[in-house]
Enzyme design. Structure first.
Site, PDB file in Angstrom:
ATOM      1  N   ARG A  48       0.837  -1.216   0.000  1.00  0.00           N
ATOM      2  CA  ARG A  48       0.000   0.000   0.000  1.00  0.00           C
ATOM      3  C   ARG A  48       0.856   1.245   0.000  1.00  0.00           C
ATOM      4  O   ARG A  48       0.605   2.212  -0.686  1.00  0.00           O
ATOM      5  CB  ARG A  48      -0.851   0.013   1.287  1.00  0.00           C
ATOM      6  N   VAL A 133      -3.698 -22.071   8.221  1.00  0.00           N
ATOM      7  CA  VAL A 133      -4.068 -22.659   9.515  1.00  0.00           C
ATOM      8  C   VAL A 133      -2.804 -23.097  10.243  1.00  0.00           C
ATOM      9  O   VAL A 133      -1.997 -23.850   9.713  1.00  0.00           O
ATOM     10  CB  VAL A 133      -5.006 -23.882   9.339  1.00  0.00           C
ATOM     11  N   GLY A 135      -0.011 -21.552  11.191  1.00  0.00           N
ATOM     12  CA  GLY A 135       1.316 -21.022  10.840  1.00  0.00           C
ATOM     13  C   GLY A 135       2.224 -22.018  10.155  1.00  0.00           C
ATOM     14  O   GLY A 135       1.952 -22.477   9.046  1.00  0.00           O
ATOM     15  N   ASP A 202     -10.453 -15.370  14.092  1.00  0.00           N
ATOM     16  CA  ASP A 202      -9.345 -16.017  13.380  1.00  0.00           C
ATOM     17  C   ASP A 202      -9.382 -17.539  13.607  1.00  0.00           C
ATOM     18  O   ASP A 202      -9.274 -18.322  12.661  1.00  0.00           O
ATOM     19  CB  ASP A 202      -8.017 -15.422  13.866  1.00  0.00           C
ATOM     20  N   LYS A 206     -10.177 -20.625  10.897  1.00  0.00           N
ATOM     21  CA  LYS A 206      -9.323 -21.812  10.734  1.00  0.00           C
ATOM     22  C   LYS A 206     -10.132 -23.090  10.979  1.00  0.00           C
ATOM     23  O   LYS A 206      -9.955 -24.092  10.287  1.00  0.00           O
ATOM     24  CB  LYS A 206      -8.137 -21.726  11.688  1.00  0.00           C
ATOM     25  N   GLY A 307       3.742 -15.883  13.418  1.00  0.00           N
ATOM     26  CA  GLY A 307       5.070 -15.270  13.310  1.00  0.00           C
ATOM     27  C   GLY A 307       5.492 -15.210  11.858  1.00  0.00           C
ATOM     28  O   GLY A 307       5.194 -16.130  11.075  1.00  0.00           O
TER      29      GLY A 307
HETATM   30  P1  NDP Z   1       0.490  -7.527   7.621  1.00  0.00           P
HETATM   31  O1  NDP Z   1      -0.685  -6.692   8.001  1.00  0.00           O
HETATM   32  O2  NDP Z   1       1.716  -7.493   8.449  1.00  0.00           O
HETATM   33  O3  NDP Z   1       0.921  -7.178   6.114  1.00  0.00           O
HETATM   34  C1  NDP Z   1      -0.009  -6.936   5.089  1.00  0.00           C
HETATM   35  C2  NDP Z   1       0.752  -6.453   3.852  1.00  0.00           C
HETATM   36  O4  NDP Z   1      -0.161  -6.330   2.789  1.00  0.00           O
HETATM   37  C3  NDP Z   1       1.435  -5.097   4.024  1.00  0.00           C
HETATM   38  O5  NDP Z   1       2.689  -5.114   3.427  1.00  0.00           O
HETATM   39  C4  NDP Z   1       0.493  -4.137   3.282  1.00  0.00           C
HETATM   40  O6  NDP Z   1       1.168  -3.045   2.682  1.00  0.00           O
HETATM   41  C5  NDP Z   1      -0.033  -5.033   2.204  1.00  0.00           C
HETATM   42  N1  NDP Z   1      -1.367  -4.605   1.763  1.00  0.00           N
HETATM   43  C6  NDP Z   1      -2.483  -4.555   2.490  1.00  0.00           C
HETATM   44  N2  NDP Z   1      -3.515  -4.109   1.739  1.00  0.00           N
HETATM   45  C7  NDP Z   1      -3.003  -3.865   0.507  1.00  0.00           C
HETATM   46  C8  NDP Z   1      -3.547  -3.384  -0.706  1.00  0.00           C
HETATM   47  N3  NDP Z   1      -4.823  -3.030  -0.797  1.00  0.00           N
HETATM   48  N4  NDP Z   1      -2.730  -3.263  -1.792  1.00  0.00           N
HETATM   49  C9  NDP Z   1      -1.435  -3.623  -1.696  1.00  0.00           C
HETATM   50  N5  NDP Z   1      -0.848  -4.082  -0.560  1.00  0.00           N
HETATM   51  C10 NDP Z   1      -1.631  -4.204   0.521  1.00  0.00           C
HETATM   52  O7  NDP Z   1      -0.067  -9.025   7.490  1.00  0.00           O
HETATM   53  P2  NDP Z   1       0.685 -10.393   7.847  1.00  0.00           P
HETATM   54  O8  NDP Z   1       1.941 -10.471   7.078  1.00  0.00           O
HETATM   55  O9  NDP Z   1       0.710 -10.601   9.300  1.00  0.00           O
HETATM   56  O10 NDP Z   1      -0.370 -11.452   7.283  1.00  0.00           O
HETATM   57  C11 NDP Z   1      -0.552 -11.637   5.901  1.00  0.00           C
HETATM   58  C12 NDP Z   1      -1.554 -12.771   5.691  1.00  0.00           C
HETATM   59  O11 NDP Z   1      -1.024 -13.968   6.255  1.00  0.00           O
HETATM   60  C13 NDP Z   1      -2.901 -12.553   6.349  1.00  0.00           C
HETATM   61  O12 NDP Z   1      -3.892 -13.148   5.562  1.00  0.00           O
HETATM   62  C14 NDP Z   1      -2.764 -13.289   7.651  1.00  0.00           C
HETATM   63  O13 NDP Z   1      -4.006 -13.722   8.177  1.00  0.00           O
HETATM   64  C15 NDP Z   1      -1.925 -14.463   7.222  1.00  0.00           C
HETATM   65  N6  NDP Z   1      -1.148 -15.109   8.265  1.00  0.00           N
HETATM   66  C16 NDP Z   1      -0.394 -14.347   9.129  1.00  0.00           C
HETATM   67  C17 NDP Z   1       0.347 -14.949  10.098  1.00  0.00           C
HETATM   68  C18 NDP Z   1       1.185 -14.172  11.068  1.00  0.00           C
HETATM   69  O14 NDP Z   1       1.712 -14.779  12.005  1.00  0.00           O
HETATM   70  N7  NDP Z   1       1.308 -12.862  10.900  1.00  0.00           N
HETATM   71  C19 NDP Z   1       0.363 -16.421  10.233  1.00  0.00           C
HETATM   72  C20 NDP Z   1      -0.448 -17.117   9.274  1.00  0.00           C
HETATM   73  C21 NDP Z   1      -1.173 -16.471   8.331  1.00  0.00           C
HETATM   74  P3  NDP Z   1       1.890  -1.897   3.542  1.00  0.00           P
HETATM   75  O15 NDP Z   1       3.017  -2.594   4.246  1.00  0.00           O
HETATM   76  O16 NDP Z   1       2.374  -0.905   2.552  1.00  0.00           O
HETATM   77  O17 NDP Z   1       0.868  -1.367   4.489  1.00  0.00           O
HETATM   78  N1  HSE Z   2      -3.104 -13.976  14.107  1.00  0.00           N
HETATM   79  C1  HSE Z   2      -2.863 -15.347  13.846  1.00  0.00           C
HETATM   80  C2  HSE Z   2      -2.595 -16.062  15.150  1.00  0.00           C
HETATM   81  C3  HSE Z   2      -1.704 -15.511  12.914  1.00  0.00           C
HETATM   82  O1  HSE Z   2      -2.369 -15.401  16.152  1.00  0.00           O
HETATM   83  O2  HSE Z   2      -2.631 -17.285  15.170  1.00  0.00           O
HETATM   84  C4  HSE Z   2      -1.508 -16.939  12.481  1.00  0.00           C
HETATM   85  O3  HSE Z   2      -2.554 -17.399  11.702  1.00  0.00           O
END
Ligand code: NDP
Ligand code: HSE
Length: 436
Positions: A48, A133, A135, A202, A206, A307
């Site tokens: 973004r 689901v 991680g 969340d 899952k 993570g």
């Molecule tokens: P974050 O919120 O840390 O990162 C989201 C990223 O997506 C950012 O870089 C953001 O850009 C970008 N983004 C969001 N909206 C847009 C858009 N409209 N156009 C372009 N880029 C966009 O998320 P996470 O990395 O934590 O999670 C990502 C996915 O993985 C999610 O679906 C989450 O549920 C899943 N997940 C996460 C886990 C975790 O431990 N964090 C574990 C397992 C699954 P910008 O940086 O510029 O804002």
């Molecule tokens: N927010 C999620 C959690 C990330 O805490 O389990 C992993 O899916």
């Protein structure tokens, strides 16, 4: 070095997980080429805000705000933006242009999974979601492939890392909930909207994904009974500890049989687990999932449930599979056909309750409480009475009632009647007891 075919990879998102995936794709390019037979060229990373701070330093020239343009001509699209829109539109665009999709987006799959899998089938592409689901833990592929010839009867466990982290730090270190939550955010465990974690959405997403795969049926987030950890207090955790329990946010997916009719139950709630149970030893951001199947028996899957770098491992596994498919040719292997096994309402499940009451410390009270419970069709397994020495309820008696297994409907009706009873000053807590 072998001359490999190049596959164009588009990454959507460079947050906690996406930035780590980008780093692995860049750092391990040669190793991945040897392993997959294809050079995985990171064509760009859609974000973004081009100037937002990143967990990992990424080449500035790879960043773009135009995800649609990046998708065009890509062989593999990795969606790590999260949320429903625009993630759904970008995934459909990717499939429409013939790319394989890898995603960790459980929110999207639990609401629009059927639509996305149908489109993937139509175009012969694959959608992989191991990271969605638990991680880093391989649980999707075992359910989808390894156990596809067995009959799964129950899935039971901890599938949300951040709430496990919060409850664990409250239990082991006496941390306040908001302090534990602040650290969970720093560790990259929380969703962009933390209420998704805390209120159990969340985990419910899952659970819907796991139940759909395990029972080969359509389960959406709306079918999941959900209670979050917002109502869990330090007092409840302390009281659980004294009784030999720990509070965990659990997901339970099970087959039910009643009068020859099969249904399933899918639910998420905080529950008491004996400190002797293996789930009691799941600390921090870890997850653990038990899968019970008719032939295989009980299997346990354990590891990092959240993570950035940990989840990147699951994403990379799916990327390698997608790359191998591209090299081998042929269509993507879709999902099993999904039926429509009815989802039972929460009142139909059988469970055990632990009910903590504050009552007047006087003769006849115990008898009245026992009568109300008995009339509710619930049988008492254990009863403990103590005097409350200090605080708001000082001078009252605390009754801790452990019930035998009973229908949820009977248990919740009994709690309501206890709350209305003249002798009960306060229902201090009601938690289900699982794993016994
Ligand atoms: P974050 O919120 O840390 O990162 C989201 C990223 O997506 C950012 O870089 C953001 O850009 C970008 N983004 C969001 N909206 C847009 C858009 N409209 N156009 C372009 N880029 C966009 O998320 P996470 O990395 O934590 O999670 C990502 C996915 O993985 C999610 O679906 C989450 O549920 C899943 N997940 C996460 C886990 C975790 O431990 N964090 C574990 C397992 C699954 P910008 O940086 O510029 O804002
Ligand atoms: N927010 C999620 C959690 C990330 O805490 O389990 C992993 O899916």
């Amino acid at each position: 070095m072998t001359d490999h075919r190049t596959l164009r990879v588009a990454l959507l998102g460079a947050g906690s997980v996406g930035s780590q995936v980008a780093n692995l794709l860049l750092e391990r390019a040669d190793e991945l080429a040897e392993r997959t037979g294809a050079r995985l060229e990171l064509a760009g990373i859609a974000v973004r805000d081009l100037d937002a701070p990143r967990d990992v330093e990424l080449p500035r020239e790879l960043l773009t705000t135009d995800a649609s343009e990046l998708i065009v001509g890509s062989d593999i699209v990795i969606e790590l933006m999260g949320g429903i829109e625009p993630a759904r539109t970008f995934i459909l665009e990717a499939l429409g242009s013939g790319a394989d999709v890898v995603t960790g987006n459980k929110a999207l799959l639990a609401t629009h999974g059927a639509e996305i899998f149908d489109v993937a089938d139509q175009v012969g592409a694959s959608v992989s979601y191991e990271a969605a689901v638990a991680g880093a833990i391989p649980i999707i592929r075992p359910l989808k492939d390894s156990l596809a010839g067995d009959r799964v009867t129950r899935i039971f466990g901890i599938v949300n890392g951040s709430t496990n982290y919060i409850l664990d730090r409250m239990d082991r270190d006496g941390l306040a909930a908001d302090e534990a939550m602040r650290i969970a955010a720093e560790l990259g465990y929380l969703e962009a909207d933390p209420t998704l974690d805390v209120e159990g959405f969340d985990a419910a997403q899952k659970a819907a994904i796991l139940a759909s795969l395990a029972f080969h049926t359509k389960v959406s987030i709306d079918d999941v009974h959900r209670e979050g950890i917002g109502s869990v207090t330090a007092e409840m955790i302390e009281s659980a500890r004294r009784a030999g329990y720990v509070v965990k946010l659990l997901a339970v997916c099970e087959r039910l049989q009643e009068d020859g009719e099969e249904s399933i139950s899918v639910r998420v709630y905080p529950a008491l687990i004996s400190r002797e149970h293996p789930l009691a030893s799941v600390h921090g951001g870890n997850n653990a999932v038990f899968v019970e199947a008719e032939a295989a028996g009980a299997l346990m899957f354990y590891g990092a449930g959240a993570g950035g770098i940990e989840t990147a491992s699951a994403i990379m596994g799916d990327v390698v599979s997608a790359a191998r498919r591209h090299i081998a040719g042929g269509v993507g292997v879709g999902e099993s056909p999904r039926g429509t096994v009815p989802v039972a309402p929460i009142g139909r499940i059988e469970t055990r309750y632990q009910i903590r009451l504050e009552v007047a410390d006087q003769p006849g009270v115990l008898e009245t409480v026992a009568r109300v419970v008995r009339e509710g069709g619930v049988s008492v397994a254990a009863l403990e009475q103590t005097t409350i020495e200090s605080g708001e309820g000082a001078g009252r008696a605390q009754l801790v009632i452990g019930t035998h297994r009973a229908k949820e409907q009977a248990l919740s009706d009994t709690v309501r009647r206890l709350a209305e009873s003249d002798v009960v000053e306060r229902v201090a807590s009601v938690l289900r007891v699982e794993g016994e």
